[in-house]
Design a protein around this motif. Structure first.
Motif, mmCIF file in Angstrom:
data_model
loop_
_atom_site.group_PDB
_atom_site.id
_atom_site.type_symbol
_atom_site.label_atom_id
_atom_site.label_comp_id
_atom_site.label_asym_id
_atom_site.label_seq_id
_atom_site.Cartn_x
_atom_site.Cartn_y
_atom_site.Cartn_z
ATOM 1 N N UNK A 2 0.831 -1.220 0.000
ATOM 2 C CA UNK A 2 0.000 0.000 0.000
ATOM 3 C C UNK A 2 0.859 1.260 0.000
ATOM 4 N N UNK A 3 0.367 2.305 -0.664
ATOM 5 C CA UNK A 3 1.064 3.589 -0.680
ATOM 6 C C UNK A 3 0.763 4.349 0.614
ATOM 7 N N UNK A 4 -0.461 4.152 1.102
ATOM 8 C CA UNK A 4 -0.838 4.725 2.399
ATOM 9 C C UNK A 4 -1.239 3.564 3.302
ATOM 10 N N UNK A 5 -0.615 3.483 4.471
ATOM 11 C CA UNK A 5 -0.967 2.425 5.420
ATOM 12 C C UNK A 5 -1.140 3.043 6.799
ATOM 13 N N UNK A 6 -2.359 2.987 7.298
ATOM 14 C CA UNK A 6 -2.644 3.452 8.660
ATOM 15 C C UNK A 6 -2.894 2.187 9.475
ATOM 16 N N UNK A 7 -2.031 1.955 10.470
ATOM 17 C CA UNK A 7 -2.004 0.660 11.130
ATOM 18 C C UNK A 7 -2.353 0.806 12.618
ATOM 19 N N UNK A 8 -3.581 0.460 12.948
ATOM 20 C CA UNK A 8 -4.039 0.461 14.351
ATOM 21 C C UNK A 8 -3.733 1.774 15.058
ATOM 22 N N UNK A 9 -4.203 2.854 14.467
ATOM 23 C CA UNK A 9 -3.942 4.185 15.032
ATOM 24 C C UNK A 9 -5.048 4.591 16.004
#
Ligand SMILES: Nc1ncnc2c1ncn2[C@@H]1O[C@H](COP(=O)(O)OP(=O)(O)OP(=O)(O)O)[C@@H](O)[C@H]1O
Length: 228
Positions: A2-9
């Motif tokens: 992925x280019x954008x990855x938001x991980x458990x924020x």
């Protein structure tokens, strides 16, 4: 990848939790819309996504780099190299021409003036702006957004993020600007993230997610991007 990855924020301001275990991923060539009521945390998520703010918990990667761990200076460089931003009403420098506004990120990235202005001209004509010499403050709302999109594309970003990009436009101009924005993943090969409370805008993304009570909820799955 992925280019954008938001991980458990997760994110809190004092004792107020605004984001609660939010995860998402966007691939190149795809679009994602984020919607939600006023105060639901859209701007907070966007600021964290582009490294302006650090999350209380979790991690964010942009173009394969964990931006949420970088210093302010390195995060700014990552944004300049890999991210294009489109804001509510263009947010151009009013006394510079359309061409100069579009060329700015190139000059900031170290390109020579003439080369930057040539690329700006090319982008503007591709995006249908036929008045590159007009100062930004004299452009119409729709023209401003086209110039803002040209500026966002100047450094061939991996991702374009648009924050309420049509809020200042009438319906017809909104649809024109949407046509242009949502064509970017195909024509420019980037990932596109649009934050909007307007269903006519968010509904056009490959996938729309809604922030509610700090959580991200699927609103209109069509495919292409996903929760990891
Ligand atoms: N810097 C800050 N300090 C304290 N609280 C904040 C801060 N920024 C935002 N908040 C609070 O966090 C919550 C979410 O705000 P945010 O601006 O992210 O929502 P939003 O969905 O973007 O709203 P809008 O659609 O009105 O722009 C709100 O309750 C807001 O008051």
């Amino acid at each position: 990848m992925p280019v954008v990855l938001v991980d458990h924020v997760s994110h809190s301001y004092g004792r107020r939790q605004v984001l609660d275990d939010v995860s998402l991923a966007v691939e190149a060539g795809h679009s994602l819309a984020i919607t939600g009521k006023t105060g639901s945390g859209k701007s907070t998520l966007l600021s964290i996504m582009i490294g302006l703010e650090r999350p209380s918990r979790g991690a964010v990667s942009l173009a394969g780099v964990e931006i949420s761990r970088l210093s302010r200076r390195r995060a700014a460089r990552l944004r300049l190299d890999h991210l294009g931003m489109v804001f509510q009403a263009g947010e151009l420098i009013p006394t510079l021409t359309a061409r100069e506004n579009a060329a700015l990120p190139l000059m900031l990235a170290g390109r020579k003036g003439a080369e930057a202005l040539d690329r700006a001209d090319h982008l503007l004509s591709t995006l249908g702006v036929d008045s590159p010499d007009v100062v930004a403050e004299s452009l119409s709302g729709g023209e401003k957004q086209r110039v803002a999109i040209a500026r966002a594309l100047a450094n061939e970003p991996a991702v374009v993020v648009a924050d309420e990009p049509t809020a200042a436009l009438d319906e017809r101009t909104r649809d024109d600007v949407c046509d242009l924005l949502y064509s970017l993943p195909v024509t420019a090969g980037c990932a596109l993230v649009v934050v909007s409370h307007d269903a006519a805008v968010s509904g056009r993304a490959d996938r729309a997610l809604t922030l509610d009570g700090g959580r991200l909820i699927e609103s209109a799955p069509v495919g292409g991007v996903g929760l990891p």
